[in-house]
Scaffold this motif. Sequence first.
Motif, PDB file in Angstrom:
ATOM      1  N   LEU A  77       0.815  -1.217   0.000  1.00  0.00           N
ATOM      2  CA  LEU A  77       0.000   0.000   0.000  1.00  0.00           C
ATOM      3  C   LEU A  77       0.849   1.268   0.000  1.00  0.00           C
ATOM      4  N   ARG A 117     -14.016  -5.845  10.499  1.00  0.00           N
ATOM      5  CA  ARG A 117     -12.731  -5.148  10.533  1.00  0.00           C
ATOM      6  C   ARG A 117     -11.919  -5.400   9.260  1.00  0.00           C
ATOM      7  N   SER A 129     -10.724  -2.323   4.306  1.00  0.00           N
ATOM      8  CA  SER A 129      -9.789  -1.860   3.278  1.00  0.00           C
ATOM      9  C   SER A 129     -10.374  -2.062   1.874  1.00  0.00           C
ATOM     10  N   LYS A 162      -3.955   6.806   2.221  1.00  0.00           N
ATOM     11  CA  LYS A 162      -3.757   6.027   3.432  1.00  0.00           C
ATOM     12  C   LYS A 162      -2.621   6.574   4.290  1.00  0.00           C
ATOM     13  N   TYR A 185      -9.303   3.328  11.524  1.00  0.00           N
ATOM     14  CA  TYR A 185      -9.316   1.926  11.931  1.00  0.00           C
ATOM     15  C   TYR A 185      -7.866   1.490  12.142  1.00  0.00           C
ATOM     16  N   HIS A 245      -4.761  -1.237  14.132  1.00  0.00           N
ATOM     17  CA  HIS A 245      -4.273  -2.193  15.131  1.00  0.00           C
ATOM     18  C   HIS A 245      -3.915  -1.385  16.379  1.00  0.00           C
ATOM     19  N   HIS A 250      -4.652   3.372  11.239  1.00  0.00           N
ATOM     20  CA  HIS A 250      -4.791   3.627   9.803  1.00  0.00           C
ATOM     21  C   HIS A 250      -5.796   4.765   9.641  1.00  0.00           C
ATOM     22  N   GLU A 275       3.459  -0.258   9.357  1.00  0.00           N
ATOM     23  CA  GLU A 275       3.508  -1.621   8.816  1.00  0.00           C
ATOM     24  C   GLU A 275       3.379  -1.666   7.304  1.00  0.00           C
ATOM     25  N   HIS A 276       3.063  -0.564   6.655  1.00  0.00           N
ATOM     26  CA  HIS A 276       2.868  -0.594   5.196  1.00  0.00           C
ATOM     27  C   HIS A 276       4.159  -0.331   4.424  1.00  0.00           C
TER      28      HIS A 276
END
Length: 462
Positions: free
Chosen positions: A76, A325, A329, A339, A372, A374, A381, A420-421
Amino acid sequence: MIAPRLLAELHAMFSADRVATDADSLTRYGLDWTRYYQPAPSAVVFPQTVDEVVAVVQWANREQVALVPSGGRTGLSGGAVARQGEVVVSFDCMKTISDFDPVARTVRCQAGVITETLQQFAAEQGLYYPVDFASRGSSQIGGNIATNAGGIKVVRYGMTREWVAGLTVVTGKGEVLRLNNGLAKNNTGYDLRHLFVGSEGTLGFIVDATLKLARQPAELGVMVLAVPQLTDIMKLFHAFRERIDLNAFEFFSEKAMRHVLARGHVKRPFEGEADYYVLLEFEKLAADTEEVALAVFEACAEQGWLVDGVLSQSEQQAKDLWRLREDISESITPYKPYKNDIAVTVSRVPAFVERLDAILSREYPDFEVLWYGHIGDGNLHINILKPDALELDDFRRACEQVNKHVFSLVGEFCGSMSAEHGVGLLKRDYLDVTRSVEEIALMRAIKVVFDPNGVMNPGKLL
Ligand code: MLT
Ligand code: ZN
């Protein structure tokens, strides 16, 4: 585009069906899930062996051709985008799983193994590969390692890095390195394996990995909770974590959930509505784990931190709750979201969220902003949906303006501008939010050591 002579050399190196130059393949393999770039590679090659990867890397060095690695292309941040005549090296023909070792609990996977295939393989052996995310059906192990993929179970199992016990890489010079050989202990100096984890294909190509496996979890319970205040989410996190081990602790907004519900695959989990929802998962390790979870639920409700909730009563219900959840995306993809994937230390989430929320409502009054992520990892995000009236380029420029505010806050909190992306093309110009000038200089120096001619995924990350 590369010269016809070079294309002919690729054809000589690979059998005819393993070099693609047709328009469909160039578009498909030149792009990942970041939808901001125009793909324009010269060709796509599909090596089957380490020797073929070495051959194409050596050729690229000789001929000064840029290479872009391509896994499941679910990234992403534009890390697998080819838009300047590069040759894409796809790992679609390297999908072997081998050397399963039940005693060491490890397995060897070639780079092109799909995450879900590995998860199924582990389950067939009575074990578990715990790195998990919605793109499990397309993402590949090589790409997961190159981006140090995170996902929905990091709070319990950590990121991909934790599971890599060995790596075979082809460096940017075309050397083959076999790193750590699946060892549990190996204190013999610099652990080069970890340099390649998260390097986004800029130092070399991961061709196979020895991965650790875990024991299979016991039956899982999934709860979704309705939470009026975003900042109360961390109170819930603390309260639940004090009593039970959590496998996942995720959150999403009502606005985000509505996009999932609109597709009609899953229903609203309960009548109570709130601005935010938490999804948590735990293993029913003891006979009373469920009872304990319900007791924590009651105590939190009394505090007013949550107003409604549900605990899964079957595997199917747990899966449906997860879809609320996991499907976010995909359900917002048509809106070409911009994003952000930011993180701060988990204890600082409430303070960070309050400040960020104020910035977003001030700077984005006309944009639909979805939250949204983690949250148990401190990872949020923030997605801004493109308004119909705005052209993609104008929208992106507007988002980059707002990023300046967001990232200045991330910097103030010593957070990560990409949790993390990865960095890729999309976040490259913001690297200094999270990395110091000295660190970036060292990263550049490391890149030169492994890739002196700059042929490996140029322009990404650095
Ligand atoms: C997720 O957590 O759903 C993924 O990282 C994808 C996304 O951020 O959209
Ligand atoms: Zn995520």
